[in-house]
Design an enzyme around this catalytic site. Structure first.
Site, PDB file in Angstrom:
ATOM      1  N   CYS A  39     -38.394 -17.748  66.769  1.00  0.00           N
ATOM      2  CA  CYS A  39     -39.680 -17.637  67.464  1.00  0.00           C
ATOM      3  C   CYS A  39     -39.924 -16.175  67.820  1.00  0.00           C
ATOM      4  O   CYS A  39     -39.179 -15.602  68.625  1.00  0.00           O
ATOM      5  CB  CYS A  39     -39.702 -18.492  68.728  1.00  0.00           C
ATOM      6  SG  CYS A  39     -41.223 -18.271  69.710  1.00  0.00           S
ATOM      7  N   CYS A  42     -40.336 -15.306  71.787  1.00  0.00           N
ATOM      8  CA  CYS A  42     -39.264 -15.485  72.765  1.00  0.00           C
ATOM      9  C   CYS A  42     -38.674 -14.143  73.204  1.00  0.00           C
ATOM     10  O   CYS A  42     -38.697 -13.163  72.441  1.00  0.00           O
ATOM     11  CB  CYS A  42     -38.160 -16.360  72.177  1.00  0.00           C
ATOM     12  SG  CYS A  42     -38.523 -18.136  72.230  1.00  0.00           S
ATOM     13  N   ASN A  77     -52.574  -9.477  67.974  1.00  0.00           N
ATOM     14  CA  ASN A  77     -52.234 -10.493  66.983  1.00  0.00           C
ATOM     15  C   ASN A  77     -51.763  -9.806  65.704  1.00  0.00           C
ATOM     16  O   ASN A  77     -52.401  -8.863  65.227  1.00  0.00           O
ATOM     17  CB  ASN A  77     -53.454 -11.369  66.702  1.00  0.00           C
ATOM     18  CG  ASN A  77     -53.102 -12.641  65.955  1.00  0.00           C
ATOM     19  OD1 ASN A  77     -52.457 -12.604  64.913  1.00  0.00           O
ATOM     20  ND2 ASN A  77     -53.522 -13.774  66.491  1.00  0.00           N
ATOM     21  N   HIS A 114     -39.456 -20.908  75.992  1.00  0.00           N
ATOM     22  CA  HIS A 114     -40.017 -21.482  74.763  1.00  0.00           C
ATOM     23  C   HIS A 114     -40.494 -22.916  74.972  1.00  0.00           C
ATOM     24  O   HIS A 114     -41.451 -23.361  74.328  1.00  0.00           O
ATOM     25  CB  HIS A 114     -38.970 -21.448  73.640  1.00  0.00           C
ATOM     26  CG  HIS A 114     -39.484 -21.901  72.310  1.00  0.00           C
ATOM     27  ND1 HIS A 114     -40.084 -21.052  71.413  1.00  0.00           N
ATOM     28  CD2 HIS A 114     -39.493 -23.135  71.736  1.00  0.00           C
ATOM     29  CE1 HIS A 114     -40.441 -21.742  70.334  1.00  0.00           C
ATOM     30  NE2 HIS A 114     -40.090 -22.998  70.497  1.00  0.00           N
ATOM     31  N   ALA A 161     -53.062 -24.879  66.992  1.00  0.00           N
ATOM     32  CA  ALA A 161     -51.918 -24.040  67.368  1.00  0.00           C
ATOM     33  C   ALA A 161     -50.970 -23.900  66.181  1.00  0.00           C
ATOM     34  O   ALA A 161     -50.592 -24.892  65.547  1.00  0.00           O
ATOM     35  CB  ALA A 161     -51.185 -24.642  68.558  1.00  0.00           C
ATOM     36  N   HIS A 165     -44.430 -21.901  70.790  1.00  0.00           N
ATOM     37  CA  HIS A 165     -44.300 -21.181  72.057  1.00  0.00           C
ATOM     38  C   HIS A 165     -45.679 -21.068  72.702  1.00  0.00           C
ATOM     39  O   HIS A 165     -46.641 -20.607  72.099  1.00  0.00           O
ATOM     40  CB  HIS A 165     -43.710 -19.791  71.800  1.00  0.00           C
ATOM     41  CG  HIS A 165     -43.179 -19.130  73.024  1.00  0.00           C
ATOM     42  ND1 HIS A 165     -41.871 -18.686  73.126  1.00  0.00           N
ATOM     43  CD2 HIS A 165     -43.756 -18.844  74.216  1.00  0.00           C
ATOM     44  CE1 HIS A 165     -41.685 -18.142  74.315  1.00  0.00           C
ATOM     45  NE2 HIS A 165     -42.825 -18.228  74.996  1.00  0.00           N
ATOM     46  N   HIS A 167     -48.970 -20.123  74.221  1.00  0.00           N
ATOM     47  CA  HIS A 167     -49.713 -18.877  74.220  1.00  0.00           C
ATOM     48  C   HIS A 167     -51.206 -19.167  74.166  1.00  0.00           C
ATOM     49  O   HIS A 167     -51.634 -20.241  73.769  1.00  0.00           O
ATOM     50  CB  HIS A 167     -49.323 -18.001  73.026  1.00  0.00           C
ATOM     51  CG  HIS A 167     -49.724 -18.575  71.699  1.00  0.00           C
ATOM     52  ND1 HIS A 167     -49.051 -19.631  71.110  1.00  0.00           N
ATOM     53  CD2 HIS A 167     -50.760 -18.284  70.857  1.00  0.00           C
ATOM     54  CE1 HIS A 167     -49.633 -19.945  69.967  1.00  0.00           C
ATOM     55  NE2 HIS A 167     -50.683 -19.143  69.787  1.00  0.00           N
ATOM     56  N   GLN A 169     -55.144 -16.863  73.443  1.00  0.00           N
ATOM     57  CA  GLN A 169     -55.620 -15.715  72.678  1.00  0.00           C
ATOM     58  C   GLN A 169     -56.939 -15.208  73.248  1.00  0.00           C
ATOM     59  O   GLN A 169     -57.623 -15.910  74.002  1.00  0.00           O
ATOM     60  CB  GLN A 169     -55.828 -16.100  71.203  1.00  0.00           C
ATOM     61  CG  GLN A 169     -54.592 -16.634  70.508  1.00  0.00           C
ATOM     62  CD  GLN A 169     -54.869 -17.050  69.078  1.00  0.00           C
ATOM     63  OE1 GLN A 169     -55.214 -16.235  68.226  1.00  0.00           O
ATOM     64  NE2 GLN A 169     -54.711 -18.331  68.803  1.00  0.00           N
ATOM     65  N   CYS A 197     -79.573 -21.259  90.216  1.00  0.00           N
ATOM     66  CA  CYS A 197     -78.590 -21.308  89.135  1.00  0.00           C
ATOM     67  C   CYS A 197     -78.380 -22.760  88.706  1.00  0.00           C
ATOM     68  O   CYS A 197     -78.111 -23.636  89.531  1.00  0.00           O
ATOM     69  CB  CYS A 197     -77.266 -20.697  89.601  1.00  0.00           C
ATOM     70  SG  CYS A 197     -75.880 -20.998  88.469  1.00  0.00           S
TER      71      CYS A 197
END
Length: 335
Positions: A39, A42, A77, A114, A161, A165, A167, A169, A197
């Site tokens: 990974c 990690c 990335n 992880h 995905a 792990h 995450h 983006q 609003c």
């Protein structure tokens, strides 16, 4: 009988097909993926990612730059959708328009563990992830080529995905996304007519009716929207009007982490191993604050498929009314 419901923000219509109504256990979900293998996210493998652009260390004495001791780590990335080097070079080709694919694409590694999922993060840890979003948007705002930063998360293979792990983006864009333009236009039109609003009015009505409220605390509320695209779709909104996510203080981010974590825990209690996406919708960069737009997170579980009718019509068919979804979510953590 099925219902047609109109989204008050975007004006799109949603089909609530009660005849297809399901309980949470009726939705197919993927099996948890087994661990093992290399990974790159990690601890100890920092050299396998591009150099970090931001990190939160586990203590004040944490090493500067790439290295161990981090709680949250943000890196470019390795396979970006857009690249940061270069000029936009806008040009016309006959009746067509094009520009270079300039932008920024970053990965927010949410935990050094992880096996730890985003929904399992304690509030203090999740607060640092939410802080990373704020700090990266503020930094990318300095680049005048960018008009918008979209923060998003894909959880589970069905939701897109590609790494186990945990995450999220972000992608900085040189143009405003169509969805954001539609939300801005819908909110501005409502404000022009009522001088209020739209999102604030939604929050007030949902709190009064109390049929689609999932959970809330002093500063934030989670609702199932009136016209949801998918079963168990949720919106996370600040109760008081704020157009920019970047205005959140660290204390507010902690309260957001508490309610965000609770919402996801309720979702996973209803449907274990549920794949989902979430996105942050905030005002465009350098807007300076607007009276009509209200930042929010949208959590969209991946429980129904998009097929020919949806692609051809723009309608979504949702087999679960949001009122029933909210009831399931409210009861999901009861012993």
């Amino acid at each position: 009988m099925p219902e047609l419901r109109k989204d008050p923000v975007l004006g799109r219509w949603i089909i609530i097909s009660k005849e297809r109504s399901k309980r949470p256990t009726d939705f197919p979900v993927e099996k948890p993926r087994s661990g093992g293998g290399f990974c790159p996210l990690c601890p100890g493998n920092e050299s396998f990612t591009p150099p970090e652009v931001w990190s939160a260390k586990s203590d004040e004495n944490g090493a500067e730059g790439d290295g161990s001791g981090w709680m949250v780590r943000v890196v470019p990335n390795k396979f970006p959708a857009l690249i940061i080097e270069g000029d936009l070079a806008k040009e016309g080709v006959g009746l067509y328009d094009k520009m270079n694919g300039i932008g920024a694409h970053e990965v927010i590694v949410e935990s050094p563990d992880h096996e730890e999922s985003f929904s399992d993060l304690p509030a203090r840890k999740m607060q640092f992830v939410l802080r990373a979003y704020r700090e990266r948007i503020l930094d990318l705002e300095k680049d005048l080529r960018f008009q918008y930063v979209l923060v998003f998360k894909n959880h589970g293979k069905a939701a897109g995905a590609s790494l186990e792990h945990s995450h999220s983006q972000l992608i900085a864009l040189p143009i405003l996304p169509r969805m954001i333009v539609s939300e801005l236009d819908g909110a501005k039109s409502y404000y022009s007519y009522k001088e209020r609003c739209l999102f604030c009015d939604i929050i007030r009505q949902e709190m009064q009716q109390d049929v689609r409220v999932v959970c809330q605390n002093e500063r934030f509320i989670v609702i199932t929207p009136f016209a949801p695209r998918t079963p168990f779709e949720m919106w996370v909104l600040p109760k008081h009007h704020q157009s920019s996510y970047c205005l959140q203080s660290d204390e507010e981010l902690y309260d957001l982490a508490c309610i965000f974590g609770e919402a996801l825990q309720r979702l996973t209690a209803c449907i274990p191993n549920v794949p989902y996406n979430f996105v942050l919708h905030t005002e465009p960069l350098r807007s300076g604050g607007t009276e009509y737009f209200h930042w929010h997170f949208e959590i969209v579980p991946k429980l129904t498929s998009i097929a020919g009718f949806e692609w051809g019509s723009g309608f979504y068919i949702n087999p679960l009314p949001p009122e029933e979804a909210a009831t399931f979510l409210r009861k999901s953590l009861e012993k």
